[in-house]
Design an enzyme around this catalytic site. Structure first.
Site, mmCIF file in Angstrom:
data_model
loop_
_atom_site.group_PDB
_atom_site.id
_atom_site.type_symbol
_atom_site.label_atom_id
_atom_site.label_comp_id
_atom_site.label_asym_id
_atom_site.label_seq_id
_atom_site.Cartn_x
_atom_site.Cartn_y
_atom_site.Cartn_z
ATOM 1 C CE1 TYR A 74 -0.739 -17.916 2.083
ATOM 2 C CE2 TYR A 74 1.023 -16.485 1.340
ATOM 3 C CZ TYR A 74 -0.225 -17.039 1.151
ATOM 4 O OH TYR A 74 -0.954 -16.733 0.045
ATOM 5 C CD GLU A 76 -1.357 -22.689 2.201
ATOM 6 O OE1 GLU A 76 -0.877 -23.737 1.764
ATOM 7 O OE2 GLU A 76 -1.569 -21.686 1.509
ATOM 8 C CG ASP A 251 -25.280 -21.626 7.589
ATOM 9 O OD1 ASP A 251 -24.909 -20.837 8.482
ATOM 10 O OD2 ASP A 251 -25.193 -21.369 6.372
ATOM 11 C CB THR A 280 -20.656 -15.601 9.788
ATOM 12 O OG1 THR A 280 -21.917 -15.314 10.379
ATOM 13 C CG2 THR A 280 -20.848 -16.018 8.345
ATOM 14 C CE LYS A 283 -24.511 -13.224 8.161
ATOM 15 N NZ LYS A 283 -23.798 -14.410 7.670
ATOM 16 N NE ARG A 289 -18.342 -9.549 6.838
ATOM 17 C CZ ARG A 289 -18.830 -8.807 5.849
ATOM 18 N NH1 ARG A 289 -18.968 -7.520 5.981
ATOM 19 N NH2 ARG A 289 -19.199 -9.368 4.712
HETATM 20 N N1 DSN Z 1 -25.127 -11.994 3.426
HETATM 21 C C1 DSN Z 1 -25.670 -12.662 4.569
HETATM 22 C C2 DSN Z 1 -26.981 -12.122 4.957
HETATM 23 O O1 DSN Z 1 -27.221 -10.943 4.750
HETATM 24 O O2 DSN Z 1 -27.792 -12.850 5.497
HETATM 25 C C3 DSN Z 1 -25.756 -14.125 4.388
HETATM 26 O O3 DSN Z 1 -25.104 -14.535 3.259
#
Ligand code: DSN
Length: 488
Positions: A74, A76, A251, A280, A283, A289
Site C-alpha cells: 500500500y 497512499e 484526453d 492511458t 493503447k 493497463r
Molecule cells: N475502451 C477504450 C476504447 O476502446 O477506446 C476507451 O474507453
C-alpha cells in the site's frame, strides 16, 4: 521490417521463455486452469488479426514488471509523503515513472497513479474543480482552512461544485463517455453539452466549437476522442478555451504513442497547449493497463491529491511497469514505431477506399479508421461479427448521426497499433484492407420474419470466412507475436 520485440524492447527470447515457463509452473502448481488460460490467451493473441484501435502488445519487460511483490504494497500519498511506512522502493519506481513521463512528453508535472483512463479523467476533473471552483469559493467565504467552513459555507460550496459545465466532443462524432456523458459519472458531475463534426466532411469545424463554447461557457473544454480518425489542433482549442475562460483538458488516451513518438507535434501536441492532459498507458503507448495525468504547474498540487480524492490506493507494480514502458518509449525506435502506426493507417484507409469501403472523414491522419458499413447494407454489429468469424478482431462503433444507435451501430473502428507492433507494414495493411472488403462484400443481413433485414443476423457467402482465415494466418505467420517466445 523487423517485428517489435527485438527493435523496440530488445528482449531475449530464450531468457523470456525461461521466465514465462517458470512463472506458469509456479502458477500451475496452485491452479492449473489459470496457467492453461494464460497459455491459451497467448495462443489466441498470436493467431488473430487484432485491429482493435485501443489494444496493443506490451513487451515482456513491461508484462513481467507487473507480476511481483510490489503488488502487495500500500502506498497512499505521494513520493516521500506516504500514509504507510516502508514505501522507499515504491517511491523509487513512482518517481522514475513520473520522471520518464515528464521527459517523454516535455511536461512540467506527471502523476502516474491513476488505474485507468477514466480514473485519470476523474483526477483531472477534481483538480480543476478544486483549483478553479473550490479554492476561489473558500477564499470568497474568507475561509483559511476547510475545517472552518460553516454548514452554510458547505452548502454554498456544494452548489458551486455541482453547478459546473463541461463541453466535449459528441459520442457519435468519436468523443468518449467520460467527457460528460450520462452513462458516466462525469455526466452527473457536470452539466454537459457537446460539439459534433461537420455533417458533410466529418471533420471538426473550430468555428462551430468556438461558437458553442461562447454560448455554453463551460468550466472545462474537453478535447480528445476514442473514435475520431483525425488530428486535433490543440493550439486552436486552447485559444477557444481562453476566449471563454475555460480550462482545456486533453484526453490523449488513444494517441499518446503518437505524441510520445513526435508524430503529433506543434499545434497537434496537446502537452504545451492544455492545462491538463490525461491518458492511458496501454493503447498506442504500448505500456501496462493504466492511466496518468500531465499538468501545468498550477494544477500539480490538486492533481497529486487524486488518491484518496477519487482513486483507490496506487498500484506500485503497475507504476513500475509504467516506468519501464515510458523508458522504452523514450528510445529512438519508438518514434519510428509511432510513424509506422500512422503510415500503416493511411495505407489501410487507401486500401479500403480503393475497394469501395466508405470511411468517416474519407481517411485518417492518426492510428485509426472508422468504416461506415451501411453501404454494404450491414449494421456495425453484423460487420464486426462477420469479420470475427473470419479471424479479424475489430469493434463496432457509432458513426456521426448513426441511425442504428449505440448498440447495433453503422460503423466499425479499426486501428493499426497492435499489428504495427508485430511488424506489419503498408503492404500487409493493404492486404488486410482487401480481406476486410472481401468479407464485408460477402456478408448479407438475414431477413426477419417480417421480411425486413435483421440488424443482428447475417450470412457470409460460402468459403469466404475460411479463405480469409487462412490468408490472415499467412500474414500472421510472417510476423509472429513475441518471436521465439516458447512456453514449452
Ligand atoms: N475502451 C477504450 C476504447 O476502446 O477506446 C476507451 O474507453
Amino acid at each position: 521490417m523487423t517485428a517489435f520485440p527485438r527493435t523496440a524492447t530488445g528482449f531475449d527470447a530464450t531468457t523470456a521463455s525461461a521466465a514465462y515457463r517458470s512463472a506458469l509452473e509456479v502458477i500451475g502448481a496452485v491452479e492449473p486452469r489459470v496457467a492453461d488460460a494464460i497459455g491459451a490467451e497467448l495462443a489466441d493473441q498470436r493467431s488473430s488479426l487484432k485491429l482493435i484501435a485501443s489494444e496493443n502488445y506490451a513487451s515482456p519487460a513491461v508484462l513481467l514488471t507487473m507480476g511481483n511483490w510490489f503488488s502487495d504494497k500500500y502506498a497512499e500519498g505521494t513520493v516521500g509523503h506516504r500514509f504507510y511506512a516502508g514505501c522507499q522502493n515504491v517511491d523509487t519506481v513512482e518517481a522514475l515513472a513520473a520522471e520518464h513521463a515528464r521527459e517523454l512528453f516535455g511536461a512540467p508535472h506527471a502523476y502516474v497513479q491513476p488505474h485507468s483512463g477514466i480514473d485519470a479523467n476523474l483526477v483531472a476533473f477534481w483538480a480543476v474543480l478544486a483549483q478553479r471552483v473550490e479554492l476561489p469559493a473558500l477564499e470568497k467565504a474568507g475561509v483559511r482552512h476547510v475545517n472552518d467552513l460553516t454548514d452554510e459555507d458547505w452548502s454554498t460550496l456544494r452548489h458551486a461544485l455541482g453547478d459546473q459545465r463541461m463541453l466535449g466532443m459528441s459520442l457519435d462524432a468519436g468523443g468518449h463517455l467520460t467527457h460528460g456523458f450520462r452513462p458516466n459519472i462525469s455526466g452527473k458531475m457536470f452539466e454537459q453539452s457537446s460539439y459534433g463534426t461537420d455533417p458533410s466532411t466529418g471533420l471538426l469545424d473550430y468555428d462551430v466549437v468556438r461558437a458553442r463554447a461562447k454560448e455554453f461557457r463551460p468550466l472545462i473544454l474537453m478535447a480528445g476522442y476514442s473514435a475520431f480518425p483525425r488530428r486535433i489542433n490543440f493550439a486552436t482549442m486552447r485559444e477557444i478555451a481562453d476566449e471563454v475562460g475555460a480550462t482545456l483538458i486533453v484526453d490523449m488516451a488513444h494517441f499518446a504513442g503518437l505524441v510520445a513518438g513526435k508524430v503529433f507535434s506543434g499545434d497537434f501536441d496537446p502537452v504545451p497547449h492544455a492545462h491538463v492532459v490525461t491518458s492511458t498507458s496501454h493503447k498506442s503507448l504500448r505500456g501496462p493497463r493504466g492511466g496518468f495525468v500531465l499538468a501545468q504547474p498550477e494544477f500539480a498540487d490538486a492533481v497529486d491529491r487524486g488518491c484518496p480524492m477519487v482513486l483507490g490506493g496506487p498500484l506500485p507494480h503497475v507504476m513500475a511497469a509504467k516506468a519501464v514502458a515510458f523508458a522504452e518509449a523514450r528510445r529512438p525506435e519508438f518514434a519510428d514505431y509511432a510513424q509506422r502506426i500512422v503510415d500503416n493507417a493511411a495505407a489501410l484507409a487507401e486500401g479500403l477506399k480503393r475497394r469501395g469501403v466508405r470511411l468517416v472523414t474519407d481517411g485518417t491522419d492518426n492510428h485509426l479508421v472508422l468504416l461506415d458499413v451501411s453501404s454494404f447494407g450491414l449494421t456495425g454489429r453484423q460487420a464486426e461479427s462477420a469479420l470475427l468469424d473470419s479471424g479479424i478482431v475489430t469493434n463496432r462503433n457509432s458513426v456521426p448521426a448513426d441511425p442504428n444507435g449505440a448498440w447495433y451501430t453503422s460503423g466499425v473502428r479499426i486501428g493499426t497499433p497492435a499489428l504495427t507492433t508485430r511488424g506489419f507494414g503498408q503492404a500487409e495493411f493493404d492486404r488486410v484492407a482487401e480481406l476486410i472488403a472481401d468479407v464485408l462484400g460477402a456478408t448479407t443481413p438475414t431477413a426477419t420474419s417480417a421480411g425486413a433485414p435483421s440488424q443482428a443476423k447475417y450470412t457470409i457467402a460460402d468459403g469466404v470466412s475460411d479463405r480469409t482465415r487462412s490468408a490472415a494466418a499467412e500474414l500472421l505467420a510472417e510476423h509472429p507475436l513475441y518471436p521465439g517466445l516458447d512456453l514449452g
